[in-house]
Design an enzyme around this catalytic site. Structure first.
Site, PDB file in Angstrom:
ATOM      1  CG  ASP A   1     -93.116 -17.579  60.689  1.00 12.73           C
ATOM      2  OD1 ASP A   1     -93.086 -16.508  61.321  1.00 12.73           O
ATOM      3  OD2 ASP A   1     -93.169 -18.698  61.236  1.00 12.73           O
TER       4      ASP A   1
ATOM      5  CB  CYS B   1     -94.104  -7.410  71.429  1.00 15.39           C
ATOM      6  SG  CYS B   1     -94.074  -9.207  71.310  1.00 15.39           S
TER       7      CYS B   1
ATOM      8  CG  ASP C   1     -83.850 -20.478  60.870  1.00 16.63           C
ATOM      9  OD1 ASP C   1     -83.967 -19.277  61.197  1.00 16.63           O
ATOM     10  OD2 ASP C   1     -83.190 -21.298  61.530  1.00 16.63           O
TER      11      ASP C   1
ATOM     12  CG  ASP D   1     -91.876  -8.332  65.105  1.00 19.63           C
ATOM     13  OD1 ASP D   1     -91.416  -8.250  66.253  1.00 19.63           O
ATOM     14  OD2 ASP D   1     -93.099  -8.311  64.862  1.00 19.63           O
TER      15      ASP D   1
ATOM     16  CE  LYS E   1     -94.404  -5.436  64.225  1.00 16.95           C
ATOM     17  NZ  LYS E   1     -95.212  -6.575  64.721  1.00 16.95           N
TER      18      LYS E   1
ATOM     19  CB  ALA F   1     -96.211 -15.548  61.221  1.00 15.94           C
ATOM     20  N   PRO F   2     -97.909 -12.933  62.219  1.00 14.44           N
ATOM     21  CG  PRO F   2     -99.869 -12.148  63.234  1.00 14.44           C
ATOM     22  CD  PRO F   2     -98.380 -12.247  63.450  1.00 14.44           C
ATOM     23  N   GLY F   3     -98.357 -11.493  59.889  1.00 15.31           N
ATOM     24  CA  GLY F   3     -98.431 -10.730  58.650  1.00 15.31           C
ATOM     25  C   GLY F   3     -98.897  -9.299  58.785  1.00 15.31           C
TER      26      GLY F   3
END
Length: 438
Positions: free
Chosen positions: A274, A372, A300, A319, A256, A252-254
């Protein structure tokens, strides 16, 4: 409008709510003409919170009682109006005083008026004095983060802090299944929107003068997405090939997920996970808008026994959940929501996910770990520890003009290269290959 804005601000400050989740419903409660100012007040006040907060101690005789916290929030947005926004001073003071009365604090109207008038007269000098006394005010960040960045990036920490307070650029990713950057740039130009290519990011266009997504031609029909250049590197670095099985583990949020499908339309299978149902619905909406398909599951990623069918993946994108300290310029509430104590929990989660997903990768396959974050404990330290535990894992450190590469991977910092614009978000990429079987 200011009363609604102050209440939303309090939900962030006192309840730890995420601004990006609060904002859609919060703005919907306002008249359309009031929404831009409300959004600017929220983002600006949170961006400069560590500069404004000490003013409350300086200007108030005693800390606000819990039941009076709304008055403090009104003062904070009042400081933002007077210090940073193009709002006439008399209008800012009058409207903020009126909001105190409307909010059920008629006794505070005089206080709000007096404090804001005082700030109007001497605020600049007061802030300069506080900045000399307090590092948090000087750098407009929490002390723990200043110290972390100074230790992790001794040559860059000041530029990172300054970059965090700069307006974020609007960068688009063109959907190559439907257009090209050059073709979409022409379409933007026909709509009166300037766009520039970014040679280091082949699918990207940068809009020097940002516009709402509603103004982007073809946005709703999937011609483009909003995604920073740093995040756009994940799909080409993972480089999935036709027919391969790919896992996007925390999808999420999608963005990538979609880029992987745009980059390689002939994938054999892509599974996007997710753990939260509402977040999985965000992936679904993203893919539907872009005309793309993948298998979506609410699961998970760290417990593959609950969802994995036993067939190895050729490529895995992780990610990982992180401190998000690389995207503060986009999400200034991170400054007040994140704590130094969060890092132990986050690094444990990152290690757990790496260990859980590694056995799912086929020999010769590749896993891309990214965050990030700009903190070494979440990035270089995690991958160095993983490589030490797994002799069958080989690092393939990426290189990029905006990146800093070491033996583990590549760190991007929200610092502008003077030869290029704009600065990327803070992002880390580590590409790891599993040794092929003999």
């Amino acid at each position: 409008m200011r009363l609604v804005t102050a209440r939303l601000l309090l939900r962030v400050l006192d309840r730890g709510a995420s601004l990006s989740r609060l904002l859609p419903a919060g703005l919907a409660a306002l008249a359309p003409r009031d929404r831009p100012l409300a959004q600017a007040l929220l983002y600006g006040t949170l961006r400069r919170y560590h500069r404004y907060r000490p003013l409350l101690d300086r200007y108030l005789r005693r800390p606000p009682r819990p039941r009076d916290r709304l008055v403090a929030a009104l003062l904070l947005i009042g400081f933002e109006q007077l210090a940073a926004l193009d709002v006439p001073a008399h209008a800012a003071v009058h409207a903020t005083v009126a909001a105190a009365r409307l909010g059920g604090f008629p006794w505070a109207a005089g206080l709000v008026n007096a404090v804001l008038r005082r700030f109007q007269r001497e605020g600049r000098e007061t802030l300069e004095r506080l900045a000399r006394e307090d590092e948090e005010v000087a750098w407009n960040h929490p002390r723990w983060l200043i110290e972390r960045l100074r230790a992790d990036w001794p040559d860059h920490w000041q530029a990172i802090l300054a970059g965090n307070d700069a307006p974020p650029p609007l960068v688009l990713r063109v959907n190559r299944t439907r257009s090209t950057p050059d073709a979409y740039r022409e379409r933007l130009a026909a709509s009166g929107i300037e766009a520039r290519t970014l040679p280091a990011y082949p699918d990207a266009l940068w809009l020097p003068d940002p516009v709402p997504v509603e103004r982007l031609p073809g946005f709703e029909s999937g011609l483009c997405s909003v995604q920073d250049g740093a995040a756009q590197l994940a799909a080409p670095l993972l480089d999935p090939q036709p027919g391969e099985r790919v896992l996007d583990a925390c999808a999420a949020p999608g963005g990538k997920t979609a880029h992987l499908l745009e980059k390689q339309p002939r994938l054999g299978h892509l599974l996007a996970l997710d753990r939260e149902a509402h977040r999985a619905r965000e992936i679904e909406r993203t893919l539907a808008r872009l005309g793309l398909r993948a298998e979506l599951r609410v699961a998970d990623a760290g417990r593959p026994e609950a969802w994995w069918d036993g067939t190895p993946f050729d490529r895995i994108l992780l990610d990982a959940p992180c401190s998000a300290t690389g995207v503060i310029r986009r999400h200034p509430d991170i400054k007040v929501l994140r704590r130094a104590t969060d890092l132990e929990r986050l690094t444990e989660t990152q290690d757990r996910l790496l260990e859980a997903l590694w056995p799912l990768l086929r020999p010769g396959g590749r896993l891309l770990y990214c965050t990030c974050s700009v903190l070494r404990c979440e990035n270089q330290a995690r991958i160095a520890a993983f490589l030490a535990r797994h002799p069958e894992a080989r690092a393939l450190p990426p290189r990029h003009p905006d990146g800093l590469t070491d033996a583990t991977g590549m760190q991007m910092l929200p610092v502008r290269n003077p030869d290029r614009a704009p600065a990327p978000d803070g992002f880390y990429h580590a590409l790891i290959e599993k040794e092929p079987q003999a």
